[in-house]
Design a protein around this motif. Structure first.
Motif, PDB file in Angstrom:
ATOM      1  N   ASN A   3     -22.556  32.206 -18.681  1.00  0.00           N
ATOM      2  CA  ASN A   3     -23.784  31.429 -18.543  1.00  0.00           C
ATOM      3  C   ASN A   3     -23.938  31.006 -17.093  1.00  0.00           C
ATOM      4  O   ASN A   3     -22.953  30.645 -16.438  1.00  0.00           O
ATOM      5  N   LEU A   4     -25.159  31.024 -16.587  1.00  0.00           N
ATOM      6  CA  LEU A   4     -25.352  30.607 -15.190  1.00  0.00           C
ATOM      7  C   LEU A   4     -24.970  29.141 -14.991  1.00  0.00           C
ATOM      8  O   LEU A   4     -24.546  28.749 -13.906  1.00  0.00           O
ATOM      9  N   THR A   5     -25.057  28.337 -16.059  1.00  0.00           N
ATOM     10  CA  THR A   5     -24.597  26.937 -15.944  1.00  0.00           C
ATOM     11  C   THR A   5     -23.107  26.887 -15.630  1.00  0.00           C
ATOM     12  O   THR A   5     -22.635  25.949 -14.991  1.00  0.00           O
ATOM     13  N   THR A   6     -22.366  27.884 -16.074  1.00  0.00           N
ATOM     14  CA  THR A   6     -20.926  27.940 -15.771  1.00  0.00           C
ATOM     15  C   THR A   6     -20.673  28.347 -14.320  1.00  0.00           C
ATOM     16  O   THR A   6     -19.784  27.813 -13.660  1.00  0.00           O
ATOM     17  N   LYS A  24     -27.814  38.054 -11.386  1.00  0.00           N
ATOM     18  CA  LYS A  24     -28.359  37.369 -12.565  1.00  0.00           C
ATOM     19  C   LYS A  24     -28.932  38.398 -13.536  1.00  0.00           C
ATOM     20  O   LYS A  24     -29.512  39.407 -13.123  1.00  0.00           O
ATOM     21  N   ILE A  25     -28.787  38.110 -14.808  1.00  0.00           N
ATOM     22  CA  ILE A  25     -29.230  39.060 -15.846  1.00  0.00           C
ATOM     23  C   ILE A  25     -30.516  38.553 -16.479  1.00  0.00           C
ATOM     24  O   ILE A  25     -30.589  37.398 -16.935  1.00  0.00           O
ATOM     25  N   LEU A  26     -31.498  39.425 -16.483  1.00  0.00           N
ATOM     26  CA  LEU A  26     -32.800  39.088 -17.033  1.00  0.00           C
ATOM     27  C   LEU A  26     -32.683  38.803 -18.527  1.00  0.00           C
ATOM     28  O   LEU A  26     -32.043  39.553 -19.267  1.00  0.00           O
ATOM     29  N   ASN A  27     -33.276  37.695 -18.981  1.00  0.00           N
ATOM     30  CA  ASN A  27     -33.265  37.407 -20.416  1.00  0.00           C
ATOM     31  C   ASN A  27     -33.899  38.556 -21.193  1.00  0.00           C
ATOM     32  O   ASN A  27     -34.801  39.225 -20.698  1.00  0.00           O
ATOM     33  N   ILE A  59     -36.108  32.736 -16.229  1.00  0.00           N
ATOM     34  CA  ILE A  59     -36.082  34.102 -16.774  1.00  0.00           C
ATOM     35  C   ILE A  59     -34.665  34.688 -16.846  1.00  0.00           C
ATOM     36  O   ILE A  59     -34.474  35.788 -17.342  1.00  0.00           O
ATOM     37  N   ALA A  60     -33.667  33.945 -16.351  1.00  0.00           N
ATOM     38  CA  ALA A  60     -32.283  34.447 -16.394  1.00  0.00           C
ATOM     39  C   ALA A  60     -31.341  33.315 -16.733  1.00  0.00           C
ATOM     40  O   ALA A  60     -31.288  32.319 -16.007  1.00  0.00           O
ATOM     41  N   GLU A  61     -30.629  33.436 -17.823  1.00  0.00           N
ATOM     42  CA  GLU A  61     -29.673  32.373 -18.157  1.00  0.00           C
ATOM     43  C   GLU A  61     -28.216  32.836 -18.047  1.00  0.00           C
ATOM     44  O   GLU A  61     -27.310  32.051 -18.227  1.00  0.00           O
ATOM     45  N   LYS A  62     -28.032  34.132 -17.751  1.00  0.00           N
ATOM     46  CA  LYS A  62     -26.671  34.641 -17.608  1.00  0.00           C
ATOM     47  C   LYS A  62     -26.484  35.314 -16.251  1.00  0.00           C
ATOM     48  O   LYS A  62     -27.446  35.801 -15.651  1.00  0.00           O
ATOM     49  N   GLY A  63     -25.234  35.362 -15.791  1.00  0.00           N
ATOM     50  CA  GLY A  63     -24.935  36.047 -14.546  1.00  0.00           C
ATOM     51  C   GLY A  63     -23.623  36.788 -14.667  1.00  0.00           C
ATOM     52  O   GLY A  63     -22.844  36.559 -15.598  1.00  0.00           O
ATOM     53  N   LEU A  64     -23.370  37.720 -13.723  1.00  0.00           N
ATOM     54  CA  LEU A  64     -22.107  38.450 -13.742  1.00  0.00           C
ATOM     55  C   LEU A  64     -21.029  37.633 -13.034  1.00  0.00           C
ATOM     56  O   LEU A  64     -21.290  36.975 -12.019  1.00  0.00           O
ATOM     57  N   ARG A  65     -19.840  37.683 -13.580  1.00  0.00           N
ATOM     58  CA  ARG A  65     -18.641  37.064 -13.008  1.00  0.00           C
ATOM     59  C   ARG A  65     -18.560  37.300 -11.496  1.00  0.00           C
ATOM     60  O   ARG A  65     -18.698  38.427 -11.028  1.00  0.00           O
ATOM     61  N   TYR A  66     -18.317  36.219 -10.730  1.00  0.00           N
ATOM     62  CA  TYR A  66     -18.261  36.295  -9.270  1.00  0.00           C
ATOM     63  C   TYR A  66     -16.802  36.345  -8.797  1.00  0.00           C
ATOM     64  O   TYR A  66     -16.487  36.898  -7.758  1.00  0.00           O
ATOM     65  N   ASP A  67     -15.938  35.734  -9.592  1.00  0.00           N
ATOM     66  CA  ASP A  67     -14.491  35.809  -9.349  1.00  0.00           C
ATOM     67  C   ASP A  67     -13.799  35.595 -10.691  1.00  0.00           C
ATOM     68  O   ASP A  67     -14.481  35.509 -11.733  1.00  0.00           O
ATOM     69  N   LEU A  68     -12.462  35.525 -10.681  1.00  0.00           N
ATOM     70  CA  LEU A  68     -11.745  35.329 -11.943  1.00  0.00           C
ATOM     71  C   LEU A  68     -11.315  33.879 -12.136  1.00  0.00           C
ATOM     72  O   LEU A  68     -10.835  33.509 -13.204  1.00  0.00           O
ATOM     73  N   THR A  69     -11.498  33.060 -11.109  1.00  0.00           N
ATOM     74  CA  THR A  69     -10.983  31.697 -11.161  1.00  0.00           C
ATOM     75  C   THR A  69     -11.861  30.791 -12.015  1.00  0.00           C
ATOM     76  O   THR A  69     -11.364  30.040 -12.861  1.00  0.00           O
ATOM     77  N   GLN A  75     -21.602  18.842 -20.512  1.00  0.00           N
ATOM     78  CA  GLN A  75     -21.621  19.740 -21.657  1.00  0.00           C
ATOM     79  C   GLN A  75     -20.373  20.609 -21.679  1.00  0.00           C
ATOM     80  O   GLN A  75     -19.912  21.064 -20.638  1.00  0.00           O
ATOM     81  N   LYS A  76     -19.842  20.813 -22.860  1.00  0.00           N
ATOM     82  CA  LYS A  76     -18.680  21.687 -22.974  1.00  0.00           C
ATOM     83  C   LYS A  76     -19.093  23.122 -22.664  1.00  0.00           C
ATOM     84  O   LYS A  76     -20.108  23.599 -23.168  1.00  0.00           O
ATOM     85  N   PRO A  77     -18.338  23.806 -21.813  1.00  0.00           N
ATOM     86  CA  PRO A  77     -18.751  25.176 -21.473  1.00  0.00           C
ATOM     87  C   PRO A  77     -18.598  26.132 -22.664  1.00  0.00           C
ATOM     88  O   PRO A  77     -17.775  25.908 -23.548  1.00  0.00           O
ATOM     89  N   THR A  78     -19.392  27.172 -22.673  1.00  0.00           N
ATOM     90  CA  THR A  78     -19.341  28.183 -23.733  1.00  0.00           C
ATOM     91  C   THR A  78     -19.396  29.578 -23.102  1.00  0.00           C
ATOM     92  O   THR A  78     -19.652  29.701 -21.907  1.00  0.00           O
ATOM     93  N   VAL A  79     -19.155  30.603 -23.911  1.00  0.00           N
ATOM     94  CA  VAL A  79     -19.403  31.971 -23.446  1.00  0.00           C
ATOM     95  C   VAL A  79     -20.746  32.423 -24.005  1.00  0.00           C
ATOM     96  O   VAL A  79     -21.189  31.939 -25.041  1.00  0.00           O
ATOM     97  N   PRO A  80     -21.417  33.349 -23.320  1.00  0.00           N
ATOM     98  CA  PRO A  80     -22.704  33.834 -23.821  1.00  0.00           C
ATOM     99  C   PRO A  80     -22.569  34.439 -25.225  1.00  0.00           C
ATOM    100  O   PRO A  80     -21.549  35.042 -25.554  1.00  0.00           O
TER     101      PRO A  80
END
Lengths: 458, 458
Positions: free
Chosen positions: A47-50, A65-68, A92-102, B2-7
């Motif tokens: 989630n982009l909030t993450t 960012k991934i288009l809804n 229009i986008a609520e998800k994104g691709l992992r930027y790192d593993l941390t 908010q507690k984080p979640t996975v998509p």
């Protein structure tokens, strides 16, 4: 029709490259596992909030960012359009691709806080994505290989990371490397002692360039950044550590930074870590204390690590350090940990440039069966099953083609051995083995063949 | 906070799950390699021009699209907004996430057509993404493991796929499975013979449901889809093959479909493939000819494969077939190939449900060292190095904690052995080994310990 391409900054990895990459991945994975780190994989999308706000403004810009799905633009108004791309994105986008593993690791720890046993040791080897401007050695999709232990501040963990680094590079065959080690507290102490407390960030950014631009220009940069002439003068000892051995260096640091409690703690941590390393019995250590090492500092609070391969001008191949607040942004403060990250792409480049890949690493099929006709094929197929059952990677040319075509196939795939099966072989049961490297041809039985291929690595 | 979640539709894989998944991945990879398939990896993102139009309208809807970087909305007008999401997408997204491994493979082959040696055998094990509605067993990110050989129409390749399927499941320990095999040409012949030439698609969609809804309802569906009563009557023989052995079945098919040249060719291909399989010496074959098997048919032109595990109601765990035009959409027509795909998620579910994972597959650390104080730790660390050098996965508890806490850690991580080191052990050099499963405690030396841990898998 337009010729297809791959997106800018991304790559296909063909067979030979892949086999070498798998050698690196396997080596790192086995070492991580032997040290008791446990595998974790997280989703490619978060989630982009993450993700947002964790990598600074610049990092946020670099998130893919991934288009809804569905009618994403249904709620957009003309006012949104006028507000511009930045305002539209969250609509229009609520998800994104992992930027790192941390960050995904931190998110995982928080989500599973009640189920995890602390200290928690995990490793993770997955691709990450950054919408960076592609250039030589910088890609938009690349792998990270991270190992972290969280939930303890024991310096034994720092020592284990030092050991693991040595083990990984030894197993890869990269024997000539330097592991630089420093401590954030020592750096902070230097800033204190020269009268610029809290400025270790600016200090280290400038000093980081020492190798490239020389001391005078480093000092100029510090002046520009507002360091006083007195501070700069006090920095003198830092540039005189070059030829000292470990003990002398630690002693000089202690004396120079005697007035900073923080620095003394950093030095003590360095000493204890190295003491543990000695107790583990690490011989042939590649450790070098570097009081200027900073690695951007971003979130390191204790140890800082960096590994460079000697004899090539490729940047650092591994780096890491201790942080005190992995999960704070997710509402779980005070979780200390220490980690290390290996850069597969750069390790690949180092090993390629220094010709360090073992012969077996790039190797595919070891033997091609070349039957001349369908009677020969009836001999070839059970033999092929027998070879594979003995763990030997072998193939039969699938079509009844001209012998030359089949040998060309073996050469193109760098298959070192070929067994020719014609009417003579069908009658006698003896096989004609051709060494494709030397051209030598000999008669052999199936069991001799298996023994030969088992005993030679090429 | 908010507690984080996975998509939605994505998953974290924690240590135990990961170790089991790695067992599956490693097994499949090793088998692919032993058969001479070469590794390939392609980027997670492809240009949307590469992906769009390859999976039908529905597939296009399920593509995850990546928002262009920078000021993506700069060129959007109010007219665009009114045109709706579908029209806007190509203006703001030029890349998408991989939907399967086949299209990227085709794109790779076309881009490297001059460098590749044909026949080209590649395997690929990577995640794919689909914006499907998540439900039990259906995810938005999941792995595919594909092996394909292109550039030959030799039926030896079909036979090798049959062998490879047996090998993979044998090595996984999934011994009770059924490999159904059919040929598109036979299906087409059935449609011809019943007087509905070219309708094998509709026919197979209906027949696919035979197990679920029974014969009467299948026939009703065919009526609804416009099949005549005469055609349906002519279909009768198809439902009487149940108890026949392979030879009887092939003979009955030949007789029934005697007027269709296409069908006869399909049957001959099936026969030749099975003959090759016999020549390879496959014993304990799980093959079942199923003249109704279709697998959606989409692009299969010859052999069709499907594998189901027996004793569980989990769908197919593997499937594939021959296609005649892999790269046609990229302007390189007529490239024939045959491939197989293994579904790791379903294989995992099967093995979990039938309890088939070997003890070692879920296993992490084998031994925890528990030093009571820092003198004991000085004994523990070199021992730990010795254990790891012997290939044993071992850890030391990093903090000097209470013994109970350290033993709890061992139990929580399911570590089977613990070595307790107190003052007695420091003095005598003998170690106290505790078996955490039985509770048994014994005295041992370092070399006995290494021997024990090397000889037991648990």
């Amino acid at each position: 029709m337009q010729k297809p391409t791959v997106p800018k900054g991304t790559r296909d990895f063909g067979p030979e490259q892949m086999r070498k990459r798998l050698f690196i991945f396997d080596t790192i994975r086995q070492t991580f596992q032997r040290f008791g780190f446990q595998p974790l994989e997280t989703p490619s999308m978060e989630n982009l909030t993450t993700l947002t706000g964790k990598y600074g403004d610049e990092g946020d810009q670099l998130l893919f960012k991934i288009l809804n799905s569905g009618d994403f633009a249904g709620g957009l108004t003309e006012a949104d359009l006028q507000a511009g791309s930045k305002k539209i994105t969250p609509k229009i986008a609520e998800k994104g691709l992992r930027y790192d593993l941390t960050v995904p690791f931190a998110r995982y720890v928080v989500m599973n806080r009640n189920a995890l046993t602390m200290p928690f040791k995990r490793y993770q080897m997955q691709p990450v994505w950054r919408a960076d401007r592609p250039q030589k050695g910088r890609y938009r999709e690349f792998y990270q290989c991270d190992a972290d232990v969280v939930g303890t501040d024991s310096l034994l963990c720092e020592a284990e990371i030092v050991l693991m680094i040595h083990e990984v590079f030894r197993n890869l065959g990269v024997l000539d490397f330097t592991l630089k080690i420093n401590n954030r507290k020592t750096l902070a102490g230097i800033a204190e002692v020269i009268g610029e407390p809290g400025q270790e960030g600016l200090l280290s950014v400038a000093i980081d360039k020492l190798d490239k631009i020389g001391m005078e220009k480093v000092l100029d940069e510090l002046r520009e950044r507002g360091f006083s002439e007195e501070s700069i003068r006090k920095l003198d000892p830092l540039f005189s550590f070059g030829e000292l051995d470990r003990l002398q260096l630690l002693n000089q640091l202690k004396t120079w930074l005697t007035t900073s409690e923080t620095a003394q703690q950093g030095i003590a941590e360095l000493e204890e870590t190295l003491q543990f390393v000695d107790q583990y019995g690490l011989t042939d250590s590649r450790i070098e204390i570097d009081p200027t090492l900073a690695r951007g500092l971003s979130y390191y609070t204790g140890a800082i690590f960096e590994v460079k391969a000697n004899g090539v001008s490729i940047g650092s191949v591994s780096g890491g350090g201790r942080y005190d607040n992995l999960t704070g942004t997710f509402g779980m403060p005070g979780l200390s940990g220490v980690g290390i990250s290996f850069g597969v792409d750069r390790i690949y480049d180092v090993m390629e440039e220094l010709n360090l890949f073992p012969a077996g690493a790039g190797q595919g099929t070891r033997l091609l069966l070349v039957p001349f006709d369908s009677a020969a094929r009836a001999v070839a197929l059970p033999l092929l099953s027998q070879l594979r059952a003995s763990g030997i990677t072998a193939e039969v040319y699938p079509d009844l083609a001209k012998v030359k075509k089949m040998l060309d196939y073996a050469n193109a795939k760098a298959i070192p051995y070929v067994v020719l099966i014609g009417s003579e072989e069908v009658q006698t049961g003896l096989l004609s083995l051709k060494n494709m490297v030397t051209g030598e041809q000999t008669k052999t039985t199936a069991s001799e063949l298996i023994q030969l291929l088992r005993s030679t690595s090429f």
